[in-house]
Design a protein around this motif. Structure first.
Motif, mmCIF file in Angstrom:
data_model
loop_
_atom_site.group_PDB
_atom_site.id
_atom_site.type_symbol
_atom_site.label_atom_id
_atom_site.label_comp_id
_atom_site.label_asym_id
_atom_site.label_seq_id
_atom_site.Cartn_x
_atom_site.Cartn_y
_atom_site.Cartn_z
ATOM 1 N N UNK A 3 12.410 23.534 65.837
ATOM 2 C CA UNK A 3 12.445 24.984 65.839
ATOM 3 C C UNK A 3 13.729 25.492 65.169
ATOM 4 N N UNK A 4 13.613 26.637 64.507
ATOM 5 C CA UNK A 4 14.745 27.340 63.895
ATOM 6 C C UNK A 4 14.940 28.638 64.679
ATOM 7 N N UNK A 5 16.163 28.938 65.031
ATOM 8 C CA UNK A 5 16.464 30.064 65.902
ATOM 9 C C UNK A 5 15.834 31.376 65.421
ATOM 10 N N UNK A 6 15.953 31.682 64.143
ATOM 11 C CA UNK A 6 15.456 32.969 63.639
ATOM 12 C C UNK A 6 13.935 33.091 63.718
ATOM 13 N N UNK A 7 13.229 31.970 63.815
ATOM 14 C CA UNK A 7 11.768 31.999 63.894
ATOM 15 C C UNK A 7 11.250 32.166 65.318
ATOM 16 N N UNK A 8 12.136 32.158 66.289
ATOM 17 C CA UNK A 8 11.753 32.232 67.696
ATOM 18 C C UNK A 8 11.748 33.688 68.149
ATOM 19 N N UNK A 9 10.691 34.075 68.852
ATOM 20 C CA UNK A 9 10.571 35.436 69.389
ATOM 21 C C UNK A 9 10.418 35.378 70.907
ATOM 22 N N UNK A 10 11.002 36.350 71.595
ATOM 23 C CA UNK A 10 10.824 36.450 73.046
ATOM 24 C C UNK A 10 9.345 36.677 73.320
ATOM 25 N N UNK A 11 8.816 35.944 74.277
ATOM 26 C CA UNK A 11 7.398 35.992 74.614
ATOM 27 C C UNK A 11 6.577 34.915 73.925
ATOM 28 N N UNK A 12 7.136 34.303 72.906
ATOM 29 C CA UNK A 12 6.443 33.246 72.162
ATOM 30 C C UNK A 12 6.210 32.035 73.061
ATOM 31 N N UNK A 13 5.030 31.439 72.950
ATOM 32 C CA UNK A 13 4.752 30.201 73.663
ATOM 33 C C UNK A 13 5.091 29.022 72.766
ATOM 34 N N UNK A 14 5.643 27.984 73.371
ATOM 35 C CA UNK A 14 5.919 26.761 72.609
ATOM 36 C C UNK A 14 4.685 25.864 72.717
ATOM 37 N N UNK A 15 4.538 24.895 71.801
ATOM 38 C CA UNK A 15 3.357 24.028 71.850
ATOM 39 C C UNK A 15 3.248 23.293 73.188
ATOM 40 N N UNK A 16 2.042 23.300 73.719
ATOM 41 C CA UNK A 16 1.790 22.640 75.004
ATOM 42 C C UNK A 16 1.706 21.134 74.841
ATOM 43 N N UNK A 17 1.894 20.447 75.942
ATOM 44 C CA UNK A 17 1.811 18.999 75.982
ATOM 45 C C UNK A 17 0.797 18.644 77.066
ATOM 46 N N UNK A 18 -0.302 17.996 76.689
ATOM 47 C CA UNK A 18 -1.379 17.676 77.626
ATOM 48 C C UNK A 18 -1.364 16.183 77.921
ATOM 49 N N UNK A 19 -1.448 15.847 79.198
ATOM 50 C CA UNK A 19 -1.467 14.460 79.658
ATOM 51 C C UNK A 19 -2.644 14.275 80.610
#
Length: 158
Positions: A3-19
């Protein structure tokens, strides 16, 4: 990359990890690797009859590992999972599929880097949240250097 800081927005979800689905064999292998021989993780009769549990339990240390993997995968090789905290609030059992998730709750510029706050958790397929928590991640800024390894919080001052 990561991730790059400027591309991150408040409320954005990060990719999930399923197990999962998690099997008793997964739980036993983890117990062996961690040398955690508590019978609630491998002895069904003990777990259900002695301790009154619904089944053997997924190891807390395994859930901890998944939460850290979620955050470090998102931070990538150029970021740093600085702080992580969570609480074990629910049991997870064999047969469940668990999804680690995260959402950006805050961000701030700190010198040459950015600091991102996350709400994180681990839910089963019914949506029951068993491991709520938070994380703080240091990310590189666009065109800036990667976060140094090992990370020293003093780099955030300037």
């Amino acid at each position: 990359m990561g991730a790059i800081f400027e591309d991150v927005e408040i409320g954005q979800e990060i990719p999930r990890l399923v197990k999962g689905p998690i099997t008793t064999a997964h739980i036993v292998r983890w117990s062996a690797a961690m040398e955690n021989w508590h019978r609630i993780h491998f002895d069904w009769h003990y777990a259900t009859q002695h301790d009154g549990l619904p089944d053997v339990l997924v190891n807390g240390s395994w859930k901890q590992h998944v939460m850290i993997q979620l955050v470090t995968d998102w931070a990538g090789e150029t970021g740093w999972a600085w702080k992580i905290a969570f609480r074990f609030r629910g049991m997870n059992l064999p047969g469940e599929t668990l999804t680690a998730w995260g959402r950006v709750t805050g961000k701030e510029e700190r010198g040459r880097f950015g600091v991102v706050d996350l709400e994180i958790g681990l839910r089963n397929e019914q949506g029951a949240e068993g491991t709520p928590g938070t994380a703080r991640v240091v990310l590189p800024r666009r065109g800036g250097p990667p976060v140094p390894y090992p990370f020293d919080p003093a780099v955030l001052a300037g």
